[in-house]
Motif scaffolding. Structure first.
Motif, PDB file in Angstrom:
ATOM      1  N   VAL A 277      15.382   4.370  57.104  1.00  0.00           N
ATOM      2  CA  VAL A 277      14.049   4.666  56.584  1.00  0.00           C
ATOM      3  C   VAL A 277      13.669   6.088  56.986  1.00  0.00           C
ATOM      4  N   LYS A 278      13.112   6.831  56.022  1.00  0.00           N
ATOM      5  CA  LYS A 278      12.761   8.232  56.252  1.00  0.00           C
ATOM      6  C   LYS A 278      11.295   8.462  55.893  1.00  0.00           C
ATOM      7  N   VAL A 279      10.600   9.245  56.715  1.00  0.00           N
ATOM      8  CA  VAL A 279       9.241   9.665  56.410  1.00  0.00           C
ATOM      9  C   VAL A 279       9.248  11.181  56.273  1.00  0.00           C
ATOM     10  N   ILE A 280       8.841  11.666  55.110  1.00  0.00           N
ATOM     11  CA  ILE A 280       8.731  13.100  54.859  1.00  0.00           C
ATOM     12  C   ILE A 280       7.280  13.474  55.132  1.00  0.00           C
ATOM     13  N   ALA A 281       7.060  14.286  56.148  1.00  0.00           N
ATOM     14  CA  ALA A 281       5.692  14.608  56.566  1.00  0.00           C
ATOM     15  C   ALA A 281       5.344  16.043  56.198  1.00  0.00           C
ATOM     16  N   HIS A 282       4.087  16.245  55.804  1.00  0.00           N
ATOM     17  CA  HIS A 282       3.618  17.590  55.491  1.00  0.00           C
ATOM     18  C   HIS A 282       2.123  17.656  55.745  1.00  0.00           C
ATOM     19  N   VAL A 283       1.593  18.870  55.749  1.00  0.00           N
ATOM     20  CA  VAL A 283       0.175  19.098  56.008  1.00  0.00           C
ATOM     21  C   VAL A 283      -0.563  19.375  54.705  1.00  0.00           C
ATOM     22  N   CYS A 284      -1.722  18.741  54.563  1.00  0.00           N
ATOM     23  CA  CYS A 284      -2.617  18.927  53.413  1.00  0.00           C
ATOM     24  C   CYS A 284      -3.906  19.572  53.908  1.00  0.00           C
TER      25      CYS A 284
ATOM     26  N   LEU B 276       0.987   9.385  63.046  1.00  0.00           N
ATOM     27  CA  LEU B 276       2.276   9.261  62.381  1.00  0.00           C
ATOM     28  C   LEU B 276       3.288   8.572  63.289  1.00  0.00           C
ATOM     29  N   ALA B 277       3.313   8.926  64.560  1.00  0.00           N
ATOM     30  CA  ALA B 277       4.276   8.347  65.499  1.00  0.00           C
ATOM     31  C   ALA B 277       4.183   6.827  65.516  1.00  0.00           C
ATOM     32  N   ASP B 278       2.970   6.297  65.580  1.00  0.00           N
ATOM     33  CA  ASP B 278       2.798   4.843  65.610  1.00  0.00           C
ATOM     34  C   ASP B 278       3.377   4.199  64.357  1.00  0.00           C
ATOM     35  N   ARG B 279       3.112   4.785  63.211  1.00  0.00           N
ATOM     36  CA  ARG B 279       3.589   4.228  61.937  1.00  0.00           C
ATOM     37  C   ARG B 279       5.113   4.345  61.816  1.00  0.00           C
ATOM     38  N   VAL B 280       5.659   5.486  62.245  1.00  0.00           N
ATOM     39  CA  VAL B 280       7.103   5.719  62.148  1.00  0.00           C
ATOM     40  C   VAL B 280       7.862   4.751  63.053  1.00  0.00           C
ATOM     41  N   ILE B 281       7.335   4.516  64.241  1.00  0.00           N
ATOM     42  CA  ILE B 281       7.974   3.567  65.162  1.00  0.00           C
ATOM     43  C   ILE B 281       7.962   2.168  64.537  1.00  0.00           C
ATOM     44  N   ALA B 282       6.846   1.783  63.930  1.00  0.00           N
ATOM     45  CA  ALA B 282       6.755   0.467  63.288  1.00  0.00           C
ATOM     46  C   ALA B 282       7.753   0.340  62.137  1.00  0.00           C
TER      47      ALA B 282
ATOM     48  N   GLY C 147      10.809   9.135  71.238  1.00  0.00           N
ATOM     49  CA  GLY C 147      12.120   8.689  70.794  1.00  0.00           C
ATOM     50  C   GLY C 147      12.347   8.739  69.306  1.00  0.00           C
ATOM     51  N   ILE C 148      11.492   9.451  68.588  1.00  0.00           N
ATOM     52  CA  ILE C 148      11.614   9.539  67.135  1.00  0.00           C
ATOM     53  C   ILE C 148      12.548  10.685  66.756  1.00  0.00           C
ATOM     54  N   GLU C 149      13.484  10.403  65.857  1.00  0.00           N
ATOM     55  CA  GLU C 149      14.392  11.438  65.366  1.00  0.00           C
ATOM     56  C   GLU C 149      13.630  12.334  64.393  1.00  0.00           C
ATOM     57  N   VAL C 150      13.647  13.648  64.660  1.00  0.00           N
ATOM     58  CA  VAL C 150      12.906  14.612  63.837  1.00  0.00           C
ATOM     59  C   VAL C 150      13.861  15.687  63.332  1.00  0.00           C
TER      60      VAL C 150
END
Length: 162
Positions: free
Chosen positions: A19-26, A109-115, A149-152
């Motif tokens: 699972v991948k999350v593509i993050a960006h700033v708005c 984001l960290a909380d959601r990515v870990i979940a 511990g999130i891979e970035v």
């Protein structure tokens, strides 16, 4: 995982498994149409549509600096719209980037990515049109994501560090 992995390429096309999350700033004014969001919109219409609806209905939701919106675009791919810049122009209050808002959004984001048990993929957020400095953003990513511990993976699309 120790630290951030830097790669050349397109952050909208991560080639890792899982699972991948593509993050960006708005920005906080509902503007979508320049910078990294153009690459996002070329691949998927959903993040822009979700962001515009989120902004339009902001009186009834959490849209504000530091807010996070996750939009699923493929079975194993999500886009994270993070509100981390005030407006879109440099003016009397300086550049649009708001480091404290990026910090707050990264924490959410960290909380959601870990979940989701996901990895995070992003350009040098806040450092393009928002006018930020990578030397200020990178430690936020290290503290909020890598330390948990999130891979970035940070993608450079042909340009060097700023």
């Amino acid at each position: 995982m120790s630290g951030i992995t830097y790669v050349r390429g397109d952050a909208t096309a991560p080639s890792v498994k899982g699972v991948k999350v593509i993050a960006h700033v708005c920005n906080d004014i509902g503007g979508w149409g320049r910078g990294f969001v153009l690459a996002v919109s070329r691949r998927w219409p959903e993040p822009e549509a979700a962001y515009r609806a989120w902004h339009r209905d902001r009186a009834e939701n959490d849209f504000a600096l530091g807010a996070l919106q996750l939009v699923r675009v493929e079975p194993y791919v999500w886009v994270a719209n993070m509100v981390g810049q005030r407006g879109i122009r440099t003016g009397s209050k300086g550049v649009p980037v708001r480091y404290e808002a990026i910090d707050t959004a990264l924490g959410r984001l960290a909380d959601r990515v870990i979940a989701l048990d996901a990895s995070v993929h992003l350009p040098r957020i806040g450092c393009g049109l928002a006018g930020g400095k990578w030397s200020r953003v990178e430690p936020l990513i290290e503290e909020r994501l890598v330390a948990r511990g999130i891979e970035v993976m940070v993608y450079d699309h042909g340009e060097g560090p700023s």
